[in-house]
Design an enzyme around this catalytic site. Structure first.
Site, PDB file in Angstrom:
ATOM      1  N   SER A   1       0.723  -1.272   0.328  1.00 32.62           N
ATOM      2  CA  SER A   1       0.335   0.118  -0.035  1.00 32.62           C
ATOM      3  C   SER A   1       1.631   1.481   0.014  1.00 32.62           C
ATOM      4  O   SER A   1       2.176   1.405   0.099  1.00 32.62           O
ATOM      5  CB  SER A   1      -0.979  -0.841   0.773  1.00 32.62           C
ATOM      6  OG  SER A   1      -1.576   1.266   1.525  1.00 32.62           O
TER       7      SER A   1
ATOM      8  N   TYR B   1      -2.256  -1.746  10.889  1.00 34.33           N
ATOM      9  CA  TYR B   1      -2.526  -1.611   9.380  1.00 34.33           C
ATOM     10  C   TYR B   1      -1.355  -1.532   8.687  1.00 34.33           C
ATOM     11  O   TYR B   1      -0.693  -1.693   8.004  1.00 34.33           O
ATOM     12  CB  TYR B   1      -3.999  -1.279   8.740  1.00 34.33           C
ATOM     13  CG  TYR B   1      -4.087  -1.335   7.178  1.00 34.33           C
ATOM     14  CD1 TYR B   1      -4.485  -2.182   6.435  1.00 34.33           C
ATOM     15  CD2 TYR B   1      -3.796  -0.161   6.606  1.00 34.33           C
ATOM     16  CE1 TYR B   1      -4.856  -2.428   5.049  1.00 34.33           C
ATOM     17  CE2 TYR B   1      -3.657  -0.151   4.883  1.00 34.33           C
ATOM     18  CZ  TYR B   1      -4.159  -1.206   4.071  1.00 34.33           C
ATOM     19  OH  TYR B   1      -4.525  -1.668   3.185  1.00 34.33           O
TER      20      TYR B   1
HETATM   21  P1  NAD Z   1     -10.657  -5.729  -0.467  1.00 33.66           P
HETATM   22  O1  NAD Z   1     -11.842  -5.650   0.989  1.00 33.66           O
HETATM   23  O2  NAD Z   1     -11.627  -5.523  -1.814  1.00 33.66           O
HETATM   24  O3  NAD Z   1     -10.872  -6.700  -0.855  1.00 33.66           O
HETATM   25  C1  NAD Z   1     -10.018  -7.915   0.188  1.00 33.66           C
HETATM   26  C2  NAD Z   1     -10.176  -9.480   0.088  1.00 33.66           C
HETATM   27  O4  NAD Z   1      -9.306 -10.004   0.938  1.00 33.66           O
HETATM   28  C3  NAD Z   1     -11.226  -9.545   0.507  1.00 33.66           C
HETATM   29  O5  NAD Z   1     -11.633 -10.275  -1.057  1.00 33.66           O
HETATM   30  C4  NAD Z   1     -11.450 -10.605   1.133  1.00 33.66           C
HETATM   31  O6  NAD Z   1     -12.796 -11.469   1.935  1.00 33.66           O
HETATM   32  C5  NAD Z   1      -9.985 -11.070   1.651  1.00 33.66           C
HETATM   33  N1  NAD Z   1      -9.734 -11.352   2.988  1.00 33.66           N
HETATM   34  C6  NAD Z   1      -9.749 -10.272   4.418  1.00 33.66           C
HETATM   35  N2  NAD Z   1      -9.509 -11.336   4.913  1.00 33.66           N
HETATM   36  C7  NAD Z   1      -8.947 -12.514   4.749  1.00 33.66           C
HETATM   37  C8  NAD Z   1      -8.341 -13.722   5.580  1.00 33.66           C
HETATM   38  N3  NAD Z   1      -8.184 -13.735   7.013  1.00 33.66           N
HETATM   39  N4  NAD Z   1      -8.262 -14.629   5.321  1.00 33.66           N
HETATM   40  C9  NAD Z   1      -7.920 -14.764   3.191  1.00 33.66           C
HETATM   41  N5  NAD Z   1      -9.068 -13.423   2.522  1.00 33.66           N
HETATM   42  C10 NAD Z   1      -8.714 -12.398   3.599  1.00 33.66           C
HETATM   43  O7  NAD Z   1      -9.913  -4.833  -1.319  1.00 33.66           O
HETATM   44  P2  NAD Z   1      -9.154  -4.462  -2.082  1.00 33.66           P
HETATM   45  O8  NAD Z   1      -8.966  -3.226  -2.213  1.00 33.66           O
HETATM   46  O9  NAD Z   1      -9.760  -5.141  -3.316  1.00 33.66           O
HETATM   47  O10 NAD Z   1      -7.270  -4.924  -1.343  1.00 33.66           O
HETATM   48  C11 NAD Z   1      -7.283  -5.436  -2.094  1.00 33.66           C
HETATM   49  C12 NAD Z   1      -5.495  -5.330  -1.483  1.00 33.66           C
HETATM   50  O11 NAD Z   1      -5.070  -4.183  -1.824  1.00 33.66           O
HETATM   51  C13 NAD Z   1      -5.054  -5.372   0.519  1.00 33.66           C
HETATM   52  O12 NAD Z   1      -3.932  -6.243   0.279  1.00 33.66           O
HETATM   53  C14 NAD Z   1      -5.606  -3.880   0.341  1.00 33.66           C
HETATM   54  O13 NAD Z   1      -4.980  -3.611   1.800  1.00 33.66           O
HETATM   55  C15 NAD Z   1      -4.648  -3.396  -0.752  1.00 33.66           C
HETATM   56  N6  NAD Z   1      -4.751  -1.701  -0.916  1.00 33.66           N
HETATM   57  C16 NAD Z   1      -5.947  -1.698  -1.503  1.00 33.66           C
HETATM   58  C17 NAD Z   1      -6.176  -0.037  -1.343  1.00 33.66           C
HETATM   59  C18 NAD Z   1      -7.717   0.902  -1.923  1.00 33.66           C
HETATM   60  O14 NAD Z   1      -7.598   1.898  -2.044  1.00 33.66           O
HETATM   61  N7  NAD Z   1      -8.604   0.177  -2.525  1.00 33.66           N
HETATM   62  C19 NAD Z   1      -5.103   0.805  -0.855  1.00 33.66           C
HETATM   63  C20 NAD Z   1      -4.119   0.446  -0.522  1.00 33.66           C
HETATM   64  C21 NAD Z   1      -3.903  -0.733  -0.889  1.00 33.66           C
END
Ligand code: NAD
Length: 265
Positions: A149, A162
């Site tokens: 991130s 986080y």
């Molecule tokens: P999202 O919430 O849509 O996807 C995250 C997924 O992780 C979900 O499908 C959830 O079920 C799964 N998950 C959560 N806990 C879990 C566990 N204990 N075991 C297995 N799976 C689990 O979010 P996203 O935005 O698609 O995030 C994807 C990645 O990108 C993450 O690592 C997040 O930290 C990172 N990220 C996202 C953003 C953003 O703005 N969307 C920004 C920075 C980083």
């Protein structure tokens, strides 16, 4: 596990013959990666918690691998099951994570700290070690793409657990790149900024936050999951063969800039 041959969705075959495991596959970024990789001819195993994984039932040709990344004893078996179903593993995209804040640092509970570190850092470590062992045993190299991130490098209020976990992912990525290079396994991180995913609801489109993004992001808006999938595709394919230990930041220029508001003056 559900298995079927990838159908007729191949675009230009940039990942033809590759076998990929994607975690967080039911999430916004994970699903975009799954669709992009299938579209480029890869065979894909989708890993996530069992309930959200059911949302991928409409995607043809997917191996599904339910796994809770907080369950240390389940990770090895789930990864090995996915690798067996695909006939091996060439690529990991580790997008699964717990998101959100945990309140002010003064009130941060040990249980919340453990939950975030457990899934987002220890889960990442066990996942990557299992995949790396499978890849090194097969002797054909591979690609590991972690999803950190912008919080891997910069903090924000009320999110210490986080942010600490994501900072750990950045250094874990580099450590793996160093140790796994001799096995032909290249390891890189994607650092998303604000990405408009379904689980965030309308957050980034609400007037107050949209206005904040206009000031804080050079491109003045949130990104799309497909922007991250495009970075993952580049890091997964053969032409990025001299790239390891790197970060591809997908944040519209958020972390390149301070005092964005001055652009208006
Ligand atoms: P999202 O919430 O849509 O996807 C995250 C997924 O992780 C979900 O499908 C959830 O079920 C799964 N998950 C959560 N806990 C879990 C566990 N204990 N075991 C297995 N799976 C689990 O979010 P996203 O935005 O698609 O995030 C994807 C990645 O990108 C993450 O690592 C997040 O930290 C990172 N990220 C996202 C953003 C953003 O703005 N969307 C920004 C920075 C980083």
């Amino acid at each position: 596990m559900v298995d079927a041959k990838a159908g007729s969705r191949v675009q230009s075959g940039r990942l033809a013959g590759k076998r990929a495991l994607v975690t967080g596959a039911a999430g916004g970024i994970g699903r975009a990666v799954v669709e992009a990789f299938l579209g480029e001819g890869a065979r894909v195993a989708a890993m996530d918690l069992a309930a959200p994984l059911a949302r991928l039932a409409d995607i043809e040709g997917l191996v599904t691998a339910p796994c809770d990344l907080s369950d240390r004893s389940a990770i090895v078996a789930a990864v090995e099951g996915a690798a067996t179903a695909l006939g091996g593993l060439d690529i990991l995209v580790a997008a699964g994570a717990l998101k959100g804040g945990t309140g002010n640092f003064l009130d941060l509970e040990e249980a919340d700290w453990d939950r975030y570190i457990g899934v987002n850092l220890t889960g990442m470590f066990l996942l990557c070690r299992t995949v790396a062992r499978i890849m090194s045993k097969a002797g054909k190299g591979g690609r590991i793409i972690t999803v950190g991130s912008v919080n891997s490098f910069q903090s924000e209020p009320n999110a210490a657990a986080y942010v600490a976990a994501k900072g750990g992912v950045a250094m874990l990525t580099r450590a793996m790149a160093v140790d796994l290079a001799r096995h032909g396994i290249l390891v890189n991180m994607i650092a998303p900024g604000p990405i408009d995913v379904p689980n965030n609801g309308t957050m980034y489109r609400e007037p107050r936050l949209a206005e904040e993004l206009r000031h804080e992001v050079a491109l003045e808006r949130a990104g799309r999951p497909e922007d991250c999938a495009a970075a993952a595709l580049y890091l997964a394919e053969d032409r990025s063969g001299f790239v390891t230990g790197s970060t591809v930041t997908v944040d519209g220029g958020l972390s390149a800039m301070i005092f964005g508001g001055m652009r208006d003056g």
